[in-house]
Scaffold this motif. Structure first.
Motif, PDB file in Angstrom:
ATOM      1  N   PRO A 196      74.076  53.947  43.530  1.00 45.01           N
ATOM      2  CA  PRO A 196      74.106  54.783  44.734  1.00 45.01           C
ATOM      3  C   PRO A 196      73.112  55.953  44.688  1.00 45.01           C
ATOM      4  O   PRO A 196      72.541  56.322  45.713  1.00 45.01           O
ATOM      5  N   ILE A 197      72.874  56.505  43.515  1.00 47.93           N
ATOM      6  CA  ILE A 197      71.904  57.597  43.406  1.00 47.93           C
ATOM      7  C   ILE A 197      70.496  57.081  43.664  1.00 47.93           C
ATOM      8  O   ILE A 197      69.703  57.718  44.365  1.00 47.93           O
TER       9      ILE A 197
ATOM     10  N   GLY B 140      69.840  54.525  45.500  1.00 45.00           N
ATOM     11  CA  GLY B 140      69.847  54.282  46.940  1.00 45.00           C
ATOM     12  C   GLY B 140      69.612  55.555  47.736  1.00 45.00           C
ATOM     13  O   GLY B 140      68.879  55.552  48.734  1.00 45.00           O
ATOM     14  N   LEU B 141      70.203  56.659  47.295  1.00 44.08           N
ATOM     15  CA  LEU B 141      69.985  57.953  47.952  1.00 44.08           C
ATOM     16  C   LEU B 141      68.512  58.328  47.947  1.00 44.08           C
ATOM     17  O   LEU B 141      67.941  58.711  48.971  1.00 44.08           O
TER      18      LEU B 141
ATOM     19  N   ALA C  29      70.330  60.681  54.403  1.00 44.39           N
ATOM     20  CA  ALA C  29      70.582  59.941  53.162  1.00 44.39           C
ATOM     21  C   ALA C  29      71.712  60.591  52.365  1.00 44.39           C
ATOM     22  O   ALA C  29      72.572  59.889  51.811  1.00 44.39           O
TER      23      ALA C  29
ATOM     24  N   TYR D 126      75.172  58.782  51.408  1.00 39.64           N
ATOM     25  CA  TYR D 126      75.554  58.709  49.996  1.00 39.64           C
ATOM     26  C   TYR D 126      76.960  59.272  49.791  1.00 39.64           C
ATOM     27  O   TYR D 126      77.810  58.641  49.163  1.00 39.64           O
TER      28      TYR D 126
ATOM     29  N   THR E 158      80.167  57.020  48.737  1.00 36.57           N
ATOM     30  CA  THR E 158      80.642  57.316  47.384  1.00 36.57           C
ATOM     31  C   THR E 158      82.074  57.835  47.423  1.00 36.57           C
ATOM     32  O   THR E 158      82.921  57.406  46.631  1.00 36.57           O
TER      33      THR E 158
END
Length: 159
Positions: free
Chosen positions: A88-89, A91-92, A104, A108, A112
């Motif tokens: 996820p980070i 992806g951010l 973003a 996120y 999350t």
């Protein structure tokens, strides 16, 4: 490799990032001028905060060394935890390039909090929007430090 070693390694890396920021900021004015914060004001202080936080993590790791046993990321469950945190980070960072930092960040936090934290949608949405709006107000309005904008902010006239 034990969790103790991982804590020390990552705390050391964060300390180096902070020290690099402090060193780079010293080439600029790090004080407060007549028009507000100078160019090196925030990088210098963020670097100091990173260095202090990493020193605290190191001290905590040393103090609780016995409790920080072996960590296994070679099994499926361990790898799932690592990927569940790291992907996820990433992806951010990737989404911020196209959607802007605020959108973003909201996405996120929303996903999350909802899926990793297993909180209700209304809680996740409230936190995601609240943090993004407060971040926008603090940086863009109060400190007048523009951050990465995307098409939504530009469309709303905020870019």
């Amino acid at each position: 490799m034990t969790r103790f070693h991982l804590e020390l390694i990552f705390a050391g890396l964060v300390f180096l990032v902070g020290a690099t920021g402090v060193y780079g900021a010293t080439a600029l004015d790090t004080g407060w001028g007549a028009n507000g914060p100078q160019a090196g004001f925030f990088p210098f202080r963020v670097g100091l905060i990173l260095m202090a936080a990493s020193a605290l993590v190191m001290a905590q790791a040393v103090a609780s060394r016995a409790a920080l046993g072996h960590i296994a990321i070679t099994d499926r469950a361990g790898m799932k935890r690592v990927l569940g945190f790291g992907l996820p980070i990433i992806g951010l960072v990737l989404l911020a390039q196209w959607l802007g930092l605020y959108v973003a960040m909201a996405l996120y936090l929303l996903f999350t909090i909802r899926f990793t934290g297993k909180r209700p949608w209304h809680t996740a949405l409230g936190v995601a929007l609240g943090v993004s709006i407060v971040t926008f107000l603090v940086f863009e309005s109060w400190f007048q430090v523009p951050l990465l904008k995307g098409p939504l902010e530009i469309m709303l006239g905020l870019g």
